[in-house]
Design an enzyme around this catalytic site. Structure first.
Site, PDB file in Angstrom:
ATOM      1  N   GLY A  49       0.782  -1.228   0.000  1.00 32.69           N
ATOM      2  CA  GLY A  49       0.000   0.000   0.000  1.00 32.69           C
ATOM      3  C   GLY A  49       0.813   1.275   0.000  1.00 32.69           C
ATOM      4  O   GLY A  49       0.245   2.367  -0.051  1.00 32.69           O
ATOM      5  N   ALA A  50       2.133   1.178   0.047  1.00 29.82           N
ATOM      6  CA  ALA A  50       2.953   2.392   0.094  1.00 29.82           C
ATOM      7  C   ALA A  50       2.788   3.228  -1.177  1.00 29.82           C
ATOM      8  O   ALA A  50       2.710   4.455  -1.112  1.00 29.82           O
ATOM      9  CB  ALA A  50       4.422   2.041   0.310  1.00 29.82           C
ATOM     10  N   GLY A  51       2.726   2.569  -2.314  1.00 32.06           N
ATOM     11  CA  GLY A  51       2.535   3.295  -3.572  1.00 32.06           C
ATOM     12  C   GLY A  51       1.180   3.986  -3.630  1.00 32.06           C
ATOM     13  O   GLY A  51       1.078   5.121  -4.091  1.00 32.06           O
ATOM     14  N   ASP A  52       0.160   3.309  -3.136  1.00 29.85           N
ATOM     15  CA  ASP A  52      -1.173   3.913  -3.089  1.00 29.85           C
ATOM     16  C   ASP A  52      -1.193   5.101  -2.134  1.00 29.85           C
ATOM     17  O   ASP A  52      -1.798   6.138  -2.416  1.00 29.85           O
ATOM     18  CB  ASP A  52      -2.221   2.888  -2.652  1.00 29.85           C
ATOM     19  CG  ASP A  52      -2.419   1.785  -3.667  1.00 29.85           C
ATOM     20  OD1 ASP A  52      -2.131   2.014  -4.866  1.00 29.85           O
ATOM     21  OD2 ASP A  52      -2.874   0.700  -3.283  1.00 29.85           O
TER      22      ASP A  52
END
Length: 99
Positions: A49-52
């Site tokens: 979820g880091a990219g999101d």
């Protein structure tokens, strides 16, 4: 190259190496202005979820009036907070006080 092909702005995330921000700028040679923004150094536990998180924070700051580099810097800090806990949305900060 993407800016040279007509894309107005580009952000490329590089994980622990930060990100690259490129946009059309009034440079003498007409090329793109490219800036490397460092990552916040943290102990990553789960990058799910880091990219999101980065993308959402970037969009929110752009909508709030930040320029691209300011928004990307904030987004990097936001994403750095999220990788320090397990899970995707569960790891997102509930407050922005620590940024």
């Amino acid at each position: 190259m993407l800016v040279d092909e007509g894309i107005d702005s580009v952000v490329i995330t590089l994980g622990a190496n930060g990100c690259l921000v490129a946009d059309r700028a009034p440079l003498e040679n007409g090329g793109a202005q490219v800036r490397a923004l460092p990552a916040v150094k943290v102990k990553a536990v789960d990058t799910t979820g880091a990219g999101d998180a980065f993308t959402g924070a970037l969009a929110a700051r752009l909508a709030n009036g930040d320029d691209l580099a300011q928004a990307a810097e904030f987004a990097g800090k936001f994403a750095a907070l999220t990788v320090q806990a397990h899970g995707a949305q569960a790891s997102y900060p509930r407050s922005l006080q620590n940024l």
